[in-house]
Design an enzyme around this catalytic site. Structure first.
Site, PDB file in Angstrom:
ATOM      1  N   ARG A  22       0.583  -1.208   0.451  1.00 17.42           N
ATOM      2  CA  ARG A  22       0.131  -0.233   0.237  1.00 17.42           C
ATOM      3  C   ARG A  22       0.713   1.185  -0.237  1.00 17.42           C
ATOM      4  NH1 ARG A  22      -5.000  -1.478   3.993  1.00 17.42           N
ATOM      5  NH2 ARG A  22      -6.161  -2.844   1.525  1.00 17.42           N
TER       6      ARG A  22
ATOM      7  N   LYS B  39     -18.497 -14.865   2.270  1.00 21.40           N
ATOM      8  CA  LYS B  39     -20.374 -14.848   2.781  1.00 21.40           C
ATOM      9  C   LYS B  39     -20.678 -13.868   0.871  1.00 21.40           C
ATOM     10  CE  LYS B  39     -20.052 -13.179   7.558  1.00 21.40           C
ATOM     11  NZ  LYS B  39     -19.922 -12.070   8.759  1.00 21.40           N
TER      12      LYS B  39
ATOM     13  N   GLY C 179      -8.001  -9.033  -0.443  1.00 19.78           N
ATOM     14  CA  GLY C 179      -6.805  -9.886   0.158  1.00 19.78           C
ATOM     15  C   GLY C 179      -6.789 -10.976  -0.223  1.00 19.78           C
TER      16      GLY C 179
ATOM     17  N   GLY D  69     -13.139  -3.076   0.439  1.00 17.09           N
ATOM     18  CA  GLY D  69     -14.428  -2.633   0.835  1.00 17.09           C
ATOM     19  C   GLY D  69     -15.079  -1.535  -0.146  1.00 17.09           C
TER      20      GLY D  69
HETATM   21  P1  AMP Z   1     -14.276 -12.759   2.513  1.00 17.02           P
HETATM   22  O1  AMP Z   1     -13.476 -12.096   3.196  1.00 17.02           O
HETATM   23  O2  AMP Z   1     -15.481 -13.089   2.292  1.00 17.02           O
HETATM   24  O3  AMP Z   1     -13.417 -13.088   1.250  1.00 17.02           O
HETATM   25  O4  AMP Z   1     -13.866 -14.708   2.789  1.00 17.02           O
HETATM   26  C1  AMP Z   1     -12.539 -14.670   2.658  1.00 17.02           C
HETATM   27  C2  AMP Z   1     -12.417 -15.975   3.956  1.00 17.02           C
HETATM   28  O5  AMP Z   1     -13.766 -17.281   2.984  1.00 17.02           O
HETATM   29  C3  AMP Z   1     -10.963 -17.109   3.154  1.00 17.02           C
HETATM   30  O6  AMP Z   1     -10.573 -16.989   4.752  1.00 17.02           O
HETATM   31  C4  AMP Z   1     -11.276 -18.382   2.942  1.00 17.02           C
HETATM   32  O7  AMP Z   1     -10.796 -19.207   3.944  1.00 17.02           O
HETATM   33  C5  AMP Z   1     -12.895 -18.247   2.790  1.00 17.02           C
HETATM   34  N1  AMP Z   1     -13.267 -19.353   2.397  1.00 17.02           N
HETATM   35  C6  AMP Z   1     -13.177 -19.407   1.050  1.00 17.02           C
HETATM   36  N2  AMP Z   1     -14.362 -20.669   0.835  1.00 17.02           N
HETATM   37  C7  AMP Z   1     -14.530 -21.387   1.933  1.00 17.02           C
HETATM   38  C8  AMP Z   1     -15.145 -22.354   2.212  1.00 17.02           C
HETATM   39  N3  AMP Z   1     -15.495 -23.597   0.927  1.00 17.02           N
HETATM   40  N4  AMP Z   1     -15.442 -22.995   3.363  1.00 17.02           N
HETATM   41  C9  AMP Z   1     -15.023 -22.549   3.821  1.00 17.02           C
HETATM   42  N5  AMP Z   1     -14.287 -21.030   3.892  1.00 17.02           N
HETATM   43  C10 AMP Z   1     -13.635 -20.457   2.952  1.00 17.02           C
END
Ligand code: AMP
Length: 399
Positions: free
Chosen positions: A36, A199, A354, A377
């Site tokens: 950054r 999510k 990230g 974000g």
């Molecule tokens: P986000 O912050 O929403 O982009 O989510 C990132 C996180 O989602 C990472 O830490 C991944 O380990 C987790 N993730 C991605 N796919 C899966 C999955 N199938 N099951 C559990 N965690 C996941």
């Protein structure tokens, strides 16, 4: 862009307040990843070349509105000095007498870095008096290069702009807005979105907006399981947002009406827990009760790869599996390679968030991506079609 740019400003002999995003990870009082900081160097170098007197500020972490040495920007000052190869003056507070007198002592081309803005609760409250104090450190010119903070209506992002004559975008801010803006307004087609991560709830706005703009969307990662449940598949112990299943169903229905293709995984890598390396590959329709889906499978990788190869604009945000664990990283890493290959073949690629950025770095293809977004974000809000307060607050060109 209809907003003033740092390139439009006369900075000679003027103190210019530059809001940067130096929200970097620290380890043992040192900057652990300077991406950054490097991203803002072109803006700083331009301001130095133009003989400005630079007053640079940023937040770092969440210090909860009071000084906390753990979140000090002093290590950033040290790294900045190395990167620029010139002195960096540091003020131990971002407002008050020390900051003011240090700003007044600056000569043309000098740089003052202020301590963490979030050591004051007024920063996040967009407090008027605090904004005025920040503005008093410059001679009526403000440059915002902190794209990563542009979705926050904070004092150093929005409040300060009321107390300066010119509020302009820095070069990084301009680059971010230009890549993301083009993707949303005049994308070369086919325009493919790739979404992953934990999510659905974080990405609802993006799904809804891109459905109107893009040609297709690949969905992987844990968020796919909420869609699987909407399709009445069993998902075992996979991560599902129970309260978002109806919404996922609505989104699928909306996509069908718009003839918009949402492509979900057809197979996946299962384990009994994320720490278990005994895995199996199976179709996605019926996950056994004590297993969870942690990565996309080989058939899905192949189909996602061919979608990516055919795309001319690619926006990717979020990992396609729990890629921090090597046993579940293949899908995300394969997608990182595929996006880089498509870019080499002429597509424009934008990678944000990230984890996706870490994935392209891990496979050594970061340089092949057209644009790596520094603001997770902020880029999601932008892709969701929302106006970013920090951009709205900049001075319009015609003024
Ligand atoms: P986000 O912050 O929403 O982009 O989510 C990132 C996180 O989602 C990472 O830490 C991944 O380990 C987790 N993730 C991605 N796919 C899966 C999955 N199938 N099951 C559990 N965690 C996941």
């Amino acid at each position: 862009m209809d907003k003033l740019s740092i390139r439009d400003l006369n900075l000679t002999g003027k103190r210019v307040f530059i809001r940067a995003d130096f929200n970097v990870p620290l380890e043992n009082n040192k900057v652990a990843d300077d991406t950054r900081i490097r991203a803002t160097l072109p803006t700083l170098r331009l301001a130095i070349e133009r003989r400005g007197r630079l007053v640079v500020a940023s937040h770092l972490g969440r210090p909860k509105g009071k000084p906390d040495p753990k979140y000090s920007l002093a290590p950033v000052a040290a790294r900045l000095k190395e990167l620029l190869g010139r002195p960096v003056v540091f003020s131990s507070d971002c407002v008050g007498q020390e900051a003011l007198s240090r700003s007044q002592a600056l000569k043309n081309g000098d740089l003052l870095l202020l301590e963490n803005l979030r050591f004051h609760p007024e920063e996040e409250k967009n407090d008027e008096q605090f904004s005025r104090q920040l503005a008093s450190l410059c001679d009526n010119v403000f440059v915002n290069d902190a794209f990563g903070a542009a979705h926050r209506a904070h004092a150093s992002v929005v409040g300060i702009t009321k107390f300066v004559a010119q509020a302009a975008a820095g070069l990084l801010m301009e680059q971010e807005l230009s890549y993301l803006g083009k993707a949303l307004t005049v994308p070369e087609r086919p325009f493919l979105a790739i979404l992953g991560g934990a999510k659905v709830s974080d990405k609802i706005g993006v799904i809804e907006n891109l459905m109107k703009i893009a040609n297709a969307m690949l969905i992987g990662g844990a968020m796919a399981y909420t869609f699987f449940r909407a399709k009445k598949f069993t998902t075992g112990k996979s991560l599902v947002e129970e309260d978002k299943i109806d919404l996922a169903l609505t989104l699928l229905g909306e996509a069908r009406e718009r003839r918009f293709r949402i492509v979900l995984p057809v197979d996946h890598v299962l384990a009994r827990s994320p720490d278990d390396t005994a895995t199996q590959i199976a179709g996605v329709e019926a996950t056994p009760a004590d297993w969870m889906g942690l990565d996309i499978g080989p058939k899905t990788i192949a189909s996602f790869r061919s979608e990516i190869a055919a795309a001319k604009t690619i926006v990717w945000n979020g990992p396609l599996g729990m890629f921090e664990k090597p046993a579940f990283a293949s899908g995300t890493l394969a997608i990182a390679r595929a996006v880089a290959e498509a870019t080499a073949a002429g597509a424009t690629s934008i990678v944000g968030g990230g984890d996706s950025v870490a994935a392209v770095e891990q496979v050594g293809v970061a340089k092949k991506i057209s644009h790596i977004s520094t603001g997770g974000g902020a880029s999601l809000e932008f892709l969701a079609g929302q106006k970013l307060p920090g951009v709205e607050a900049l001075t319009s060109r015609e003024v």
